[in-house]
Design a protein around this motif. Structure first.
Motif, PDB file in Angstrom:
ATOM      1  N   HIS A  92      -7.478 -19.161  55.338  1.00  0.00           N
ATOM      2  CA  HIS A  92      -8.813 -20.151  55.541  1.00  0.00           C
ATOM      3  C   HIS A  92      -9.446 -19.950  54.173  1.00  0.00           C
ATOM      4  O   HIS A  92     -10.016 -18.964  53.723  1.00  0.00           O
ATOM      5  CB  HIS A  92      -9.458 -19.579  56.563  1.00  0.00           C
ATOM      6  N   LYS A  93     -10.084 -21.195  53.635  1.00  0.00           N
ATOM      7  CA  LYS A  93     -10.899 -21.334  52.378  1.00  0.00           C
ATOM      8  C   LYS A  93     -11.767 -22.466  52.534  1.00  0.00           C
ATOM      9  O   LYS A  93     -11.394 -23.624  52.986  1.00  0.00           O
ATOM     10  CB  LYS A  93      -9.903 -21.403  51.339  1.00  0.00           C
ATOM     11  N   GLU A  94     -13.041 -21.920  52.236  1.00  0.00           N
ATOM     12  CA  GLU A  94     -14.093 -23.274  52.308  1.00  0.00           C
ATOM     13  C   GLU A  94     -13.984 -24.020  51.202  1.00  0.00           C
ATOM     14  O   GLU A  94     -13.371 -23.724  50.214  1.00  0.00           O
ATOM     15  CB  GLU A  94     -15.723 -22.418  52.285  1.00  0.00           C
ATOM     16  N   PRO A  95     -14.360 -25.233  51.470  1.00  0.00           N
ATOM     17  CA  PRO A  95     -14.146 -26.512  50.312  1.00  0.00           C
ATOM     18  C   PRO A  95     -14.819 -25.881  48.888  1.00  0.00           C
ATOM     19  O   PRO A  95     -14.256 -26.357  47.801  1.00  0.00           O
ATOM     20  CB  PRO A  95     -14.830 -27.488  50.832  1.00  0.00           C
ATOM     21  N   ASN A  96     -15.895 -25.205  49.030  1.00  0.00           N
ATOM     22  CA  ASN A  96     -16.496 -24.772  47.726  1.00  0.00           C
ATOM     23  C   ASN A  96     -15.771 -23.640  47.144  1.00  0.00           C
ATOM     24  O   ASN A  96     -16.179 -23.116  46.056  1.00  0.00           O
ATOM     25  CB  ASN A  96     -17.840 -24.714  48.121  1.00  0.00           C
ATOM     26  N   GLU A  97     -14.989 -22.990  47.721  1.00  0.00           N
ATOM     27  CA  GLU A  97     -14.213 -21.710  47.276  1.00  0.00           C
ATOM     28  C   GLU A  97     -13.109 -21.859  46.294  1.00  0.00           C
ATOM     29  O   GLU A  97     -12.154 -22.655  46.777  1.00  0.00           O
ATOM     30  CB  GLU A  97     -13.857 -20.766  48.386  1.00  0.00           C
ATOM     31  N   ASP A  98     -12.862 -21.209  45.325  1.00  0.00           N
ATOM     32  CA  ASP A  98     -11.639 -21.391  44.423  1.00  0.00           C
ATOM     33  C   ASP A  98     -10.575 -20.674  45.205  1.00  0.00           C
ATOM     34  O   ASP A  98      -9.435 -20.993  44.876  1.00  0.00           O
ATOM     35  CB  ASP A  98     -11.916 -20.759  43.063  1.00  0.00           C
ATOM     36  N   TYR A  99     -10.810 -19.399  45.584  1.00  0.00           N
ATOM     37  CA  TYR A  99     -10.008 -18.841  46.541  1.00  0.00           C
ATOM     38  C   TYR A  99     -10.534 -17.815  47.419  1.00  0.00           C
ATOM     39  O   TYR A  99     -11.714 -17.730  47.200  1.00  0.00           O
ATOM     40  CB  TYR A  99      -9.124 -18.025  45.271  1.00  0.00           C
ATOM     41  N   THR A 100      -9.510 -17.094  48.150  1.00  0.00           N
ATOM     42  CA  THR A 100     -10.011 -16.096  49.026  1.00  0.00           C
ATOM     43  C   THR A 100      -8.979 -15.222  48.900  1.00  0.00           C
ATOM     44  O   THR A 100      -7.955 -15.447  48.518  1.00  0.00           O
ATOM     45  CB  THR A 100     -10.381 -16.236  50.687  1.00  0.00           C
ATOM     46  N   TYR A 101      -9.110 -13.685  49.031  1.00  0.00           N
ATOM     47  CA  TYR A 101      -8.083 -12.735  48.954  1.00  0.00           C
ATOM     48  C   TYR A 101      -6.877 -13.296  49.932  1.00  0.00           C
ATOM     49  O   TYR A 101      -5.822 -13.258  49.771  1.00  0.00           O
ATOM     50  CB  TYR A 101      -8.467 -11.404  49.318  1.00  0.00           C
ATOM     51  N   GLY A 102      -7.190 -13.532  51.325  1.00  0.00           N
ATOM     52  CA  GLY A 102      -6.306 -14.094  52.104  1.00  0.00           C
ATOM     53  C   GLY A 102      -5.287 -15.270  51.624  1.00  0.00           C
ATOM     54  O   GLY A 102      -4.363 -15.200  52.111  1.00  0.00           O
ATOM     55  N   SER A 103      -6.307 -16.190  50.968  1.00  0.00           N
ATOM     56  CA  SER A 103      -5.261 -17.450  50.424  1.00  0.00           C
ATOM     57  C   SER A 103      -4.342 -16.963  49.699  1.00  0.00           C
ATOM     58  O   SER A 103      -3.260 -17.539  49.257  1.00  0.00           O
ATOM     59  CB  SER A 103      -6.240 -18.494  49.924  1.00  0.00           C
ATOM     60  N   ARG A 104      -4.704 -15.743  48.938  1.00  0.00           N
ATOM     61  CA  ARG A 104      -3.529 -15.310  47.795  1.00  0.00           C
ATOM     62  C   ARG A 104      -2.280 -14.374  48.425  1.00  0.00           C
ATOM     63  O   ARG A 104      -1.518 -14.391  47.974  1.00  0.00           O
ATOM     64  CB  ARG A 104      -4.474 -14.429  46.965  1.00  0.00           C
ATOM     65  N   ILE A 105      -2.881 -13.779  49.675  1.00  0.00           N
ATOM     66  CA  ILE A 105      -1.711 -12.569  50.058  1.00  0.00           C
ATOM     67  C   ILE A 105      -1.320 -13.021  51.466  1.00  0.00           C
ATOM     68  O   ILE A 105      -0.291 -12.529  51.714  1.00  0.00           O
ATOM     69  CB  ILE A 105      -2.336 -11.266  50.090  1.00  0.00           C
ATOM     70  N   GLU A 106      -1.496 -14.001  52.164  1.00  0.00           N
ATOM     71  CA  GLU A 106      -1.143 -14.403  53.513  1.00  0.00           C
ATOM     72  C   GLU A 106       0.244 -14.241  53.660  1.00  0.00           C
ATOM     73  O   GLU A 106       0.838 -13.903  54.270  1.00  0.00           O
ATOM     74  CB  GLU A 106      -1.728 -15.920  53.969  1.00  0.00           C
ATOM     75  N   ASP A 107       1.065 -15.142  52.804  1.00  0.00           N
ATOM     76  CA  ASP A 107       2.447 -15.124  52.794  1.00  0.00           C
ATOM     77  C   ASP A 107       3.413 -13.808  52.497  1.00  0.00           C
ATOM     78  O   ASP A 107       4.123 -13.399  52.903  1.00  0.00           O
ATOM     79  CB  ASP A 107       2.986 -16.403  51.950  1.00  0.00           C
ATOM     80  N   GLN A 108       2.306 -13.002  51.482  1.00  0.00           N
ATOM     81  CA  GLN A 108       3.228 -11.874  51.085  1.00  0.00           C
ATOM     82  C   GLN A 108       3.217 -10.889  52.411  1.00  0.00           C
ATOM     83  O   GLN A 108       4.164  -9.981  52.250  1.00  0.00           O
ATOM     84  CB  GLN A 108       2.200 -11.298  49.837  1.00  0.00           C
ATOM     85  N   ILE A 109       2.073 -10.852  53.040  1.00  0.00           N
ATOM     86  CA  ILE A 109       1.823  -9.804  54.162  1.00  0.00           C
ATOM     87  C   ILE A 109       3.154  -9.862  55.092  1.00  0.00           C
ATOM     88  O   ILE A 109       3.757  -9.023  55.341  1.00  0.00           O
ATOM     89  CB  ILE A 109       0.751 -10.388  55.107  1.00  0.00           C
TER      90      ILE A 109
END
Length: 207
Positions: A92-109
């Motif tokens: 999950h990422k808000e419209p004004n966010e470039d990234y979150t940690y979760g958006s980077r690692i969700e698939d890797q988990i």
């Protein structure tokens, strides 16, 4: 360079030890580029934080609690850790966010849960947060990656690396969420939660 090493029982213990030690071993550092330009802070040259029991099923027990008689607010409010966990573990990422940690690692988990369940003896297990193009961001990720190891088919150790790390409230909230992720992955793999060894060349406190 002075390497500060802290061995702690749990996250609150690690936080209190770090607060005490930064007053003795922290260096004054004025920010010239990045967040809070012009601010001066105390910062460790390099910190190694070893936590024997990072996870507690009562999330509030992972929050440092300052004695009431000191009249200083706790660094993390009750309930905040539950709110923070999706930032680390979901896309999950808000419209004004470039990234979150979760958006980077969700698939890797899920990938590493599956891989470590089948072949636990590997040195390749790491959740990568940082990307080469992050240098273009105004605020690149503080958490760079979380290295992992299953030891003796019994426990999952976590090794998070942070480039810059705010000690007062960021440290305990980050570590608690990472410990929840560690427990989730360990239980999914079928092993126990191991130790956590966090490192940073920018663990600091303002004011």
């Amino acid at each position: 360079m002075q390497i500060v090493q802290i061995s702690a029982v749990d996250i609150p213990d690690a936080w209190f030890q770090s607060i005490y030690k930064i007053l003795d071993y922290g260096n004054k550092y004025q920010v010239q580029h990045g967040s809070f330009v012009g601010e001066t802070r105390l910062e460790f040259d390099f910190a190694v934080i070893n936590i024997a029991l990072p996870y507690n099923s009562n999330y509030d027990e992972m929050r440092p609690k300052i004695p009431a008689q000191l009249s200083i607010p706790d660094p993390v409010e009750p309930g905040y850790i539950e709110q923070y966990v999706p930032y680390l573990m979901t896309g999950h990422k808000e419209p004004n966010e470039d990234y979150t940690y979760g958006s980077r690692i969700e698939d890797q988990i899920d990938y590493w849960i599956n891989r470590l369940s089948k072949t636990p003896n590997t040195n390749q297990a790491v959740l990568q947060v940082a990307r080469p193009e992050d240098y273009q961001l105004e605020d690149p990720p503080c958490l760079r990656h979380i290295d992992m190891r299953v030891q003796n088919d019994r426990c999952l150790h976590f090794y998070p690396v942070l480039r810059s790390w705010e000690l007062w409230s960021g440290f305990p909230a980050n570590l608690a969420a990472i410990a929840i992720l560690q427990e989730y992955m360990a239980s999914s793999i079928g092993v126990k939660v191991g130790e956590m060894v966090a490192t940073s060349k920018g663990l600091h406190i303002y004011g």
